[in-house]
Design a protein around this motif. Structure first.
Motif, PDB file in Angstrom:
ATOM      1  N   ALA A 125      -0.207  -7.468   8.418  1.00  0.00           N
ATOM      2  CA  ALA A 125      -0.826  -6.531   9.366  1.00  0.00           C
ATOM      3  C   ALA A 125      -0.782  -7.091  10.786  1.00  0.00           C
ATOM      4  O   ALA A 125      -0.504  -6.360  11.751  1.00  0.00           O
ATOM      5  CB  ALA A 125      -2.269  -6.244   8.964  1.00  0.00           C
ATOM      6  N   LEU A 126      -1.041  -8.382  10.927  1.00  0.00           N
ATOM      7  CA  LEU A 126      -0.958  -9.011  12.256  1.00  0.00           C
ATOM      8  C   LEU A 126       0.472  -8.961  12.788  1.00  0.00           C
ATOM      9  O   LEU A 126       0.702  -8.685  13.967  1.00  0.00           O
ATOM     10  CB  LEU A 126      -1.447 -10.459  12.187  1.00  0.00           C
ATOM     11  CG  LEU A 126      -2.947 -10.665  11.974  1.00  0.00           C
ATOM     12  CD1 LEU A 126      -3.255 -12.152  11.793  1.00  0.00           C
ATOM     13  CD2 LEU A 126      -3.753 -10.108  13.143  1.00  0.00           C
ATOM     14  N   MET A 127       1.434  -9.253  11.916  1.00  0.00           N
ATOM     15  CA  MET A 127       2.839  -9.204  12.336  1.00  0.00           C
ATOM     16  C   MET A 127       3.218  -7.822  12.860  1.00  0.00           C
ATOM     17  O   MET A 127       3.824  -7.675  13.926  1.00  0.00           O
ATOM     18  CB  MET A 127       3.755  -9.562  11.159  1.00  0.00           C
ATOM     19  CG  MET A 127       3.656 -10.980  10.667  1.00  0.00           C
ATOM     20  SD  MET A 127       4.713 -11.230   9.201  1.00  0.00           S
ATOM     21  CE  MET A 127       4.096 -12.815   8.618  1.00  0.00           C
ATOM     22  N   LEU A 128       2.871  -6.792  12.097  1.00  0.00           N
ATOM     23  CA  LEU A 128       3.230  -5.423  12.477  1.00  0.00           C
ATOM     24  C   LEU A 128       2.491  -4.986  13.737  1.00  0.00           C
ATOM     25  O   LEU A 128       3.066  -4.310  14.601  1.00  0.00           O
ATOM     26  CB  LEU A 128       2.927  -4.469  11.322  1.00  0.00           C
ATOM     27  CG  LEU A 128       3.791  -4.656  10.068  1.00  0.00           C
ATOM     28  CD1 LEU A 128       3.253  -3.810   8.924  1.00  0.00           C
ATOM     29  CD2 LEU A 128       5.241  -4.291  10.357  1.00  0.00           C
ATOM     30  N   SER A 129       1.219  -5.373  13.848  1.00  0.00           N
ATOM     31  CA  SER A 129       0.447  -4.998  15.038  1.00  0.00           C
ATOM     32  C   SER A 129       1.048  -5.615  16.297  1.00  0.00           C
ATOM     33  O   SER A 129       1.138  -4.951  17.338  1.00  0.00           O
ATOM     34  CB  SER A 129      -1.011  -5.455  14.877  1.00  0.00           C
ATOM     35  OG  SER A 129      -1.643  -4.759  13.832  1.00  0.00           O
ATOM     36  N   LEU A 130       1.451  -6.870  16.200  1.00  0.00           N
ATOM     37  CA  LEU A 130       2.056  -7.537  17.353  1.00  0.00           C
ATOM     38  C   LEU A 130       3.429  -6.974  17.662  1.00  0.00           C
ATOM     39  O   LEU A 130       3.753  -6.665  18.820  1.00  0.00           O
ATOM     40  CB  LEU A 130       2.166  -9.045  17.087  1.00  0.00           C
ATOM     41  CG  LEU A 130       0.881  -9.849  17.178  1.00  0.00           C
ATOM     42  CD1 LEU A 130       1.078 -11.222  16.556  1.00  0.00           C
ATOM     43  CD2 LEU A 130       0.444  -9.997  18.639  1.00  0.00           C
ATOM     44  N   ASN A 131       4.240  -6.843  16.648  1.00  0.00           N
ATOM     45  CA  ASN A 131       5.616  -6.406  16.851  1.00  0.00           C
ATOM     46  C   ASN A 131       5.687  -5.005  17.447  1.00  0.00           C
ATOM     47  O   ASN A 131       6.393  -4.773  18.433  1.00  0.00           O
ATOM     48  CB  ASN A 131       6.364  -6.453  15.517  1.00  0.00           C
ATOM     49  CG  ASN A 131       7.778  -5.924  15.625  1.00  0.00           C
ATOM     50  OD1 ASN A 131       8.384  -5.910  16.691  1.00  0.00           O
ATOM     51  ND2 ASN A 131       8.317  -5.465  14.512  1.00  0.00           N
TER      52      ASN A 131
END
Length: 356
Positions: free
Chosen positions: A137-143
């Motif tokens: 979720a953090l990866m997708l939110s940042l990306n």
């Protein structure tokens, strides 16, 4: 002396007698520190099967609060408790027999001071899925700049400038550590079609082969990873693993994800890496000096930690309050595992989740 009724049960129904005998011994007292409403609800529900005497305290365990444990057989603590040699001395003097960590990490407990004097248990696998999913979720939110996009649209700004992301398919993820959480993350990222590298002192080569994971040394992982996710324990060897020198060896623009322990990253060095754009973004669910802030409402006060204040101002950082574990399933599993350790202690059994 036992009543004749109990003797009769013992002779005719030995299993029932043992259960009754155990129930009578359930006056095990637990001093439960750093209790939140969700902890109390979860543990009370599970405790219906154990019948322990749990005393809940909002305070964290420390040298100043250790008197609250007086008369307790067990103390139950969380990640921000202070359980150094002085605290352990006081617990032992007070007759406490078990320190039950309701988390996986145990770096805040002085195990040398506890050895041979007081037992220590933890919850090694409350929900690997919860933490792995949160890392994604953090990866997708940042990306995909989701947090920024939501703020914009709420202000009536529907432009796309500055929201450009990248396809995760075909990119390289570097996973540091290959424990249960890391393996769940690898399964998810494998499903995304990512190339995966992993570093671990004792890698599971069979698992790596099954999911196409390349086992590498840290330098190779740093040099080729578009995303690096930390899933190793905090030890003297891993403290500040991510620092000025290691960041310099990383691929320019790398995304760094940390759902493990805050002190795996030297925060000032991370901020400098973000400033120079050597680090493209960071998703952090932990912070090296989090204990004064995380799990508390500080909205009405000024943040007097300058490093944390600067980190919160960086636009390409997502910082959350150590919530990766926070699912219904994880809370239930934490309560079951913790209270089972107390039961094992009460029955004189070997502690299956003991930290040695």
């Amino acid at each position: 002396m036992e009543s004749s009724g109990i003797v009769h049960v013992r002779e005719k129904f030995p299993d029932t007698y043992n259960n009754l005998k155990f129930k009578r011994k359930m006056a095990v007292r637990i001093a439960f520190f750093d209790a939140k409403s969700y902890d109390i609800e979860s543990f009370n529900k599970v405790n219906e099967d154990y019948n322990f005497d749990i005393r809940y305290y909002q305070e964290r365990l420390s040298l100043s609060t250790v008197p609250l444990a007086k008369g307790a057989d067990v103390v139950c603590i969380f990640v921000n408790a202070e359980c150094d040699a002085r605290v352990i001395d006081e617990l032992v003097k007070g007759g406490v027999k078990l320190i039950a960590l309701r988390c996986a990490g145990f770096n805040n407990v002085d195990l040398k001071a506890a050895a041979g004097r007081i037992k220590v248990t933890r919850v090694p696998a409350y929900s690997p899925h919860a933490v792995a999913e949160y890392a994604v979720a953090l990866m997708l939110s940042l990306n995909r700049k989701i947090y920024r996009a939501v703020h914009r649209t709420r202000d009536g700004n529907f432009t796309l400038n500055g929201l450009l992301g990248f396809d995760m398919y075909g990119k390289t993820a570097g996973v540091i550590g290959m424990g249960r959480i890391a393996k769940e993350l690898i399964r998810i990222l494998h499903g995304f079609g990512m190339n995966i590298m992993a570093y671990d002192l004792y890698p599971d080569k069979e698992f790596a082969e099954r999911y196409g994971v390349k086992i590498v040394q840290l330098d190779e992982l740093y040099a080729h990873s578009d995303i690096i996710s930390l899933h190793c324990p905090l030890t003297p060897d891993t403290k500040f693993l991510i620092n000025r020198e290691s960041i310099a060896r990383m691929k320019k623009g790398v995304m760094i994800i940390n759902t493990g322990r805050g002190q795996l990253i030297h925060t000032e060095d991370l901020i400098e890496g973000l400033r120079t754009k050597q680090v493209g973004s960071a998703g952090l669910d932990v912070y090296e000096e989090e204990k004064e802030y995380f799990y508390e409402d500080k909205s009405g006060k000024m943040i007097d930690d300058d490093v944390l204040a600067r980190l919160l101002m960086v636009p390409n950082v997502v910082l959350t309050s150590h919530q990766a574990f926070f699912t219904e399933e994880a809370l239930h599993n934490i309560a079951v595992s913790t209270l089972n350790s107390v039961k094992e202690l009460a029955e004189g059994k070997e502690l299956s989740c003991e930290v040695k």
